[in-house]
Design a protein around this motif. Structure first.
Motif, PDB file in Angstrom:
ATOM      1  N   GLU A  43       0.828  -1.209   0.000  1.00 26.54           N
ATOM      2  CA  GLU A  43       0.000   0.000   0.000  1.00 26.54           C
ATOM      3  C   GLU A  43       0.867   1.265   0.000  1.00 26.54           C
ATOM      4  O   GLU A  43       0.731   2.128   0.861  1.00 26.54           O
ATOM      5  N   TYR A  44       1.764   1.358  -0.972  1.00 28.04           N
ATOM      6  CA  TYR A  44       2.615   2.552  -1.092  1.00 28.04           C
ATOM      7  C   TYR A  44       1.754   3.714  -1.590  1.00 28.04           C
ATOM      8  O   TYR A  44       1.209   3.683  -2.679  1.00 28.04           O
ATOM      9  N   MET A  45       1.632   4.755  -0.775  1.00 29.39           N
ATOM     10  CA  MET A  45       0.709   5.842  -1.069  1.00 29.39           C
ATOM     11  C   MET A  45       1.263   6.802  -2.113  1.00 29.39           C
ATOM     12  O   MET A  45       2.417   7.213  -2.052  1.00 29.39           O
ATOM     13  N   THR A  46       0.418   7.142  -3.084  1.00 28.97           N
ATOM     14  CA  THR A  46       0.716   8.196  -4.035  1.00 28.97           C
ATOM     15  C   THR A  46      -0.374   9.260  -3.908  1.00 28.97           C
ATOM     16  O   THR A  46      -1.337   9.087  -3.151  1.00 28.97           O
ATOM     17  N   ALA A  47      -0.246  10.329  -4.672  1.00 31.96           N
ATOM     18  CA  ALA A  47      -1.225  11.414  -4.594  1.00 31.96           C
ATOM     19  C   ALA A  47      -2.595  11.001  -5.120  1.00 31.96           C
ATOM     20  O   ALA A  47      -3.599  11.662  -4.843  1.00 31.96           O
ATOM     21  N   ILE A  48      -2.664   9.889  -5.869  1.00 28.48           N
ATOM     22  CA  ILE A  48      -3.946   9.460  -6.438  1.00 28.48           C
ATOM     23  C   ILE A  48      -4.396   8.103  -5.912  1.00 28.48           C
ATOM     24  O   ILE A  48      -5.297   7.487  -6.446  1.00 28.48           O
ATOM     25  N   GLY A  49      -3.756   7.644  -4.845  1.00 28.79           N
ATOM     26  CA  GLY A  49      -4.156   6.377  -4.253  1.00 28.79           C
ATOM     27  C   GLY A  49      -2.967   5.463  -4.014  1.00 28.79           C
ATOM     28  O   GLY A  49      -1.846   5.751  -4.449  1.00 28.79           O
ATOM     29  N   PRO A  50      -3.196   4.362  -3.314  1.00 28.38           N
ATOM     30  CA  PRO A  50      -2.092   3.467  -2.961  1.00 28.38           C
ATOM     31  C   PRO A  50      -1.793   2.414  -4.026  1.00 28.38           C
ATOM     32  O   PRO A  50      -2.692   1.802  -4.579  1.00 28.38           O
ATOM     33  N   VAL A  51      -0.515   2.240  -4.305  1.00 25.91           N
ATOM     34  CA  VAL A  51      -0.065   1.122  -5.137  1.00 25.91           C
ATOM     35  C   VAL A  51      -0.022  -0.120  -4.247  1.00 25.91           C
ATOM     36  O   VAL A  51       0.449  -0.059  -3.107  1.00 25.91           O
ATOM     37  N   ASP A  52      -0.497  -1.248  -4.753  1.00 25.59           N
ATOM     38  CA  ASP A  52      -0.601  -2.450  -3.932  1.00 25.59           C
ATOM     39  C   ASP A  52       0.741  -2.839  -3.303  1.00 25.59           C
ATOM     40  O   ASP A  52       0.825  -3.075  -2.104  1.00 25.59           O
ATOM     41  N   ILE A  53       1.776  -2.911  -4.117  1.00 20.63           N
ATOM     42  CA  ILE A  53       3.101  -3.293  -3.617  1.00 20.63           C
ATOM     43  C   ILE A  53       4.172  -2.461  -4.322  1.00 20.63           C
ATOM     44  O   ILE A  53       4.123  -2.289  -5.538  1.00 20.63           O
ATOM     45  N   LEU A  54       5.120  -1.962  -3.539  1.00 20.51           N
ATOM     46  CA  LEU A  54       6.332  -1.364  -4.096  1.00 20.51           C
ATOM     47  C   LEU A  54       7.483  -2.262  -3.683  1.00 20.51           C
ATOM     48  O   LEU A  54       7.640  -2.587  -2.499  1.00 20.51           O
ATOM     49  N   CYS A  55       8.289  -2.699  -4.661  1.00 23.35           N
ATOM     50  CA  CYS A  55       9.404  -3.585  -4.361  1.00 23.35           C
ATOM     51  C   CYS A  55      10.611  -3.203  -5.193  1.00 23.35           C
ATOM     52  O   CYS A  55      10.558  -2.277  -6.002  1.00 23.35           O
ATOM     53  N   LYS A  56      11.720  -3.913  -4.961  1.00 24.69           N
ATOM     54  CA  LYS A  56      12.965  -3.698  -5.697  1.00 24.69           C
ATOM     55  C   LYS A  56      13.332  -4.997  -6.415  1.00 24.69           C
ATOM     56  O   LYS A  56      13.235  -6.085  -5.833  1.00 24.69           O
ATOM     57  N   ASP A  57      13.761  -4.866  -7.666  1.00 25.28           N
ATOM     58  CA  ASP A  57      14.216  -6.056  -8.377  1.00 25.28           C
ATOM     59  C   ASP A  57      15.657  -6.384  -8.005  1.00 25.28           C
ATOM     60  O   ASP A  57      16.247  -5.717  -7.146  1.00 25.28           O
ATOM     61  N   HIS A  58      16.239  -7.391  -8.626  1.00 24.27           N
ATOM     62  CA  HIS A  58      17.578  -7.846  -8.244  1.00 24.27           C
ATOM     63  C   HIS A  58      18.666  -6.818  -8.548  1.00 24.27           C
ATOM     64  O   HIS A  58      19.772  -6.909  -8.010  1.00 24.27           O
ATOM     65  N   LEU A  59      18.329  -5.821  -9.377  1.00 27.98           N
ATOM     66  CA  LEU A  59      19.292  -4.755  -9.677  1.00 27.98           C
ATOM     67  C   LEU A  59      19.042  -3.502  -8.830  1.00 27.98           C
ATOM     68  O   LEU A  59      19.742  -2.506  -8.980  1.00 27.98           O
ATOM     69  N   GLY A  60      18.045  -3.554  -7.965  1.00 26.26           N
ATOM     70  CA  GLY A  60      17.731  -2.414  -7.103  1.00 26.26           C
ATOM     71  C   GLY A  60      16.766  -1.425  -7.716  1.00 26.26           C
ATOM     72  O   GLY A  60      16.530  -0.347  -7.161  1.00 26.26           O
ATOM     73  N   GLY A  61      16.173  -1.778  -8.870  1.00 24.66           N
ATOM     74  CA  GLY A  61      15.216  -0.891  -9.515  1.00 24.66           C
ATOM     75  C   GLY A  61      13.847  -0.959  -8.866  1.00 24.66           C
ATOM     76  O   GLY A  61      13.412  -2.006  -8.381  1.00 24.66           O
ATOM     77  N   SER A  62      13.146   0.175  -8.845  1.00 23.05           N
ATOM     78  CA  SER A  62      11.810   0.235  -8.242  1.00 23.05           C
ATOM     79  C   SER A  62      10.773  -0.402  -9.163  1.00 23.05           C
ATOM     80  O   SER A  62      10.776  -0.169 -10.370  1.00 23.05           O
ATOM     81  N   VAL A  63       9.878  -1.189  -8.564  1.00 17.54           N
ATOM     82  CA  VAL A  63       8.825  -1.867  -9.317  1.00 17.54           C
ATOM     83  C   VAL A  63       7.501  -1.686  -8.574  1.00 17.54           C
ATOM     84  O   VAL A  63       7.406  -1.990  -7.381  1.00 17.54           O
ATOM     85  N   ALA A  64       6.485  -1.175  -9.275  1.00 17.69           N
ATOM     86  CA  ALA A  64       5.146  -1.036  -8.712  1.00 17.69           C
ATOM     87  C   ALA A  64       4.293  -2.201  -9.182  1.00 17.69           C
ATOM     88  O   ALA A  64       4.266  -2.515 -10.377  1.00 17.69           O
ATOM     89  N   VAL A  65       3.601  -2.853  -8.246  1.00 20.81           N
ATOM     90  CA  VAL A  65       2.798  -4.035  -8.564  1.00 20.81           C
ATOM     91  C   VAL A  65       1.333  -3.745  -8.258  1.00 20.81           C
ATOM     92  O   VAL A  65       0.987  -3.361  -7.136  1.00 20.81           O
ATOM     93  N   GLU A  66       0.481  -3.897  -9.258  1.00 19.13           N
ATOM     94  CA  GLU A  66      -0.967  -3.767  -9.080  1.00 19.13           C
ATOM     95  C   GLU A  66      -1.579  -5.156  -9.155  1.00 19.13           C
ATOM     96  O   GLU A  66      -1.310  -5.915 -10.097  1.00 19.13           O
ATOM     97  N   ILE A  67      -2.397  -5.503  -8.153  1.00 19.85           N
ATOM     98  CA  ILE A  67      -2.932  -6.861  -8.029  1.00 19.85           C
ATOM     99  C   ILE A  67      -4.450  -6.853  -8.209  1.00 19.85           C
ATOM    100  O   ILE A  67      -5.149  -6.045  -7.595  1.00 19.85           O
ATOM    101  N   LYS A  68      -4.932  -7.746  -9.052  1.00 21.54           N
ATOM    102  CA  LYS A  68      -6.367  -7.921  -9.264  1.00 21.54           C
ATOM    103  C   LYS A  68      -6.695  -9.407  -9.219  1.00 21.54           C
ATOM    104  O   LYS A  68      -5.829 -10.247  -9.453  1.00 21.54           O
TER     105      LYS A  68
END
Length: 231
Positions: free
Chosen positions: A136-161
């Motif tokens: 539930e990473y909060m943004t100005a327009i609502g929460p992203v389900d999951i914020l994580c880092k890949d094996h290179l340290g890059g940010s990844v936003a995950v939306e789950i349905k």
């Protein structure tokens, strides 16, 4: 939020062209800058809209437009493309603004909430070396389900349905557009995860560089060990 009920016609130009003839419609202008055109039907889906980042200007009509009865023009220009929404207003029946405050976001229950919890606990299922930042990473327009880092340290936003459709991809796209403006997060890539993803949603996601992941609910729960299956 500004609510306007008006007799208007609407033209959209850019990646596609669309025209809505003169009729009485509801126009919504949201705090995030988005502008939506609704009819008295179609459930939640607008007839046409412009997503942020965009800017709206209220203009006087051109001579030929005024001659046709237009009293005011809304011109909405997208900041990152040539897309433009032009609303020709003939008569305003209602115009009001309301302060809604900060929205707490959608509180999910049932399967979607459980999928989010399970995937966060087993984030490595998305790839070796992946780590969870937070749910539930909060943004100005609502929460992203999951914020994580890949094996290179890059940010990844995950939306789950539970069932992934085009609206879910559009939702994730809006999150990504906003998050990629944050220098502390950018570049942010996206994953659209669901138990079932419709073909149209998969095509749209892939076109936008969003990875699709089909979630196995039983496997995540540890009930169904996929290594023992024949099929």
């Amino acid at each position: 939020m500004r609510l306007v009920i008006a007799k208007c016609s609407v033209d959209y130009d850019g990646r596609l062209s669309a025209h809505l003839p003169l009729a009485t419609r509801l126009l919504l202008v949201k705090a995030d800058g988005s502008v939506l055109v609704h009819s008295d039907g179609g459930s939640y889906k607008p007839l046409n809209w412009m997503s942020p980042p965009c800017a709206m200007a209220e203009l006087s009509p051109e001579e030929h437009e005024a001659a046709d009865g237009v009293s005011l023009v809304w011109q909405v220009q997208h900041a990152k493309s040539d897309d433009r929404l032009r609303v020709l207003i003939h008569e305003v029946l209602h115009d009001s603004s309301h302060e809604l405050g900060v929205d707490p976001g959608l509180i999910k229950d049932g399967v979607e909430a459980h999928l989010q919890k399970l995937l966060a606990e087993h984030i490595h299922t998305l790839g070796d070396g992946w780590t969870l930042v937070r749910r539930e990473y909060m943004t100005a327009i609502g929460p992203v389900d999951i914020l994580c880092k890949d094996h290179l340290g890059g940010s990844v936003a995950v939306e789950i349905k539970r069932r992934g459709d085009i609206d879910g991809v559009e939702q994730l796209t809006r999150y990504l557009e906003l998050m990629n403006r944050d220098p502390h997060l950018a570049p942010v890539t996206g994953i659209f995860a669901a138990q079932e993803i419709k073909p149209q949603a998969r095509t749209l996601a892939q076109d936008r560089g969003i990875r699709c992941v089909t979630l196995d609910y039983d496997a995540l729960r540890g009930i169904d060990d996929t290594t023992t299956r024949l099929f």
